[in-house]
Design a protein around this motif. Structure first.
Motif, short mmCIF file in Angstrom:
data_model
loop_
_atom_site.label_atom_id
_atom_site.label_comp_id
_atom_site.label_asym_id
_atom_site.label_seq_id
_atom_site.Cartn_x
_atom_site.Cartn_y
_atom_site.Cartn_z
N SER A 178 0.74 -1.13 -0.10
CA SER A 178 -0.02 0.12 -0.12
C SER A 178 0.97 1.22 -0.05
O SER A 178 2.14 1.32 0.34
N GLY A 179 0.31 2.31 -0.37
CA GLY A 179 0.87 3.55 -0.17
C GLY A 179 2.05 3.99 -1.73
O GLY A 179 2.56 4.84 -1.38
N PHE A 180 1.62 3.49 -2.53
CA PHE A 180 2.70 3.53 -3.64
C PHE A 180 1.91 2.83 -4.85
O PHE A 180 1.29 2.18 -4.93
N ARG A 181 2.47 3.31 -5.88
CA ARG A 181 1.98 2.67 -7.38
C ARG A 181 2.59 1.27 -7.55
O ARG A 181 3.76 1.12 -8.06
N PHE A 182 1.92 0.29 -7.11
CA PHE A 182 2.49 -1.00 -7.11
C PHE A 182 2.90 -1.47 -8.48
O PHE A 182 3.87 -2.28 -8.33
N ASP A 183 1.84 -1.29 -9.30
CA ASP A 183 2.29 -1.75 -10.68
C ASP A 183 3.50 -1.40 -11.38
O ASP A 183 3.82 -1.44 -12.49
N TYR A 184 4.13 -0.25 -10.79
CA TYR A 184 5.21 0.22 -11.37
C TYR A 184 6.39 -0.53 -11.00
O TYR A 184 7.68 -0.23 -11.74
N TYR A 185 6.74 -1.18 -9.92
CA TYR A 185 7.82 -1.60 -9.44
C TYR A 185 7.94 -3.16 -9.17
O TYR A 185 7.07 -3.74 -9.12
N ALA A 186 9.29 -3.71 -9.43
CA ALA A 186 9.58 -4.92 -9.20
C ALA A 186 9.40 -5.14 -7.67
O ALA A 186 9.49 -4.37 -6.82
N MET A 187 9.07 -6.38 -7.42
CA MET A 187 9.12 -6.64 -5.80
C MET A 187 9.82 -8.12 -5.56
O MET A 187 10.11 -8.94 -6.56
N GLY A 188 10.22 -8.30 -4.51
CA GLY A 188 11.13 -9.38 -4.15
C GLY A 188 10.75 -9.95 -2.89
O GLY A 188 10.29 -9.30 -2.06
N TRP A 189 11.30 -11.26 -2.67
CA TRP A 189 11.42 -12.04 -1.35
C TRP A 189 12.69 -12.36 -1.09
O TRP A 189 13.38 -12.85 -2.07
N PHE A 190 12.89 -12.21 0.10
CA PHE A 190 14.41 -12.55 0.67
C PHE A 190 14.26 -13.13 1.88
O PHE A 190 13.00 -13.16 2.59
N ARG A 191 15.12 -13.73 2.46
CA ARG A 191 14.95 -14.11 3.38
C ARG A 191 16.43 -14.24 4.35
O ARG A 191 17.42 -14.19 3.93
N GLN A 192 16.44 -14.33 5.71
CA GLN A 192 17.51 -14.10 6.47
C GLN A 192 17.29 -15.26 8.02
O GLN A 192 16.45 -15.46 8.57
N ALA A 193 18.22 -16.25 7.86
CA ALA A 193 18.38 -17.15 8.87
C ALA A 193 19.46 -16.58 10.03
O ALA A 193 20.02 -15.72 9.61
#
Length: 125
Positions: free
Chosen positions: A25-40
């Motif tokens: 929310s709060g931005f033009r979602f369809d303008y930007y790539a998105m990522g999943w990252f993880r940290q152990a």
């Protein structure tokens, strides 16, 4: 105000599946790539997967390809991570993050400037 909120984590047995969700929310979602990252614990954040703004290009960490699937729904402003055949080494906090551009590029943490608080995934018998 830009915000991404992860959900869907939990405790799962080895070989099980989970589906993580990320609400934006709060931005033009369809303008930007998105990522999943993880940290152990005790480790640096690592790449899981990224998807471009239109959902037509994806990138995965080599070791995860075939088990994990990223997707997005631009109308709903959601990103998903389907995780199958989970292993104990997949245990980590999983973060959703917003890129500064529309393309996937290298899909590394340094390219993503806005992160959620994460959701814990624990794979254990």
């Amino acid at each position: 105000q830009l915000q991404v909120v992860e959900s869907g984590g939990g405790l799962v047995q080895p070989g099980g599946s989970l589906r993580l969700s990320c609400a934006a929310s709060g931005f033009r979602f369809d303008y930007y790539a998105m990522g999943w990252f993880r940290q152990a614990p005790g480790k640096e954040p690592e790449t899981v997967s990224c998807i471009n703004s239109g959902g037509t290009d994806t990138k995965y960490a080599y070791s995860l390809k075939g088990r994990f699937t990223i997707s997005r729904d631009n109308d709903a402003k959601m990103v998903y991570l389907q995780m199958n055949s989970l292993k104990p080494e997949d245990t980590a906090v999983y973060y959703c993050a917003v890129s500064t551009v529309s393309a996937v590029r290298q899909c590394v943490p340094s390219e993503y400037e806005s992160w959620g608080r994460g959701t814990q995934v624990t794979v254990s018998s």
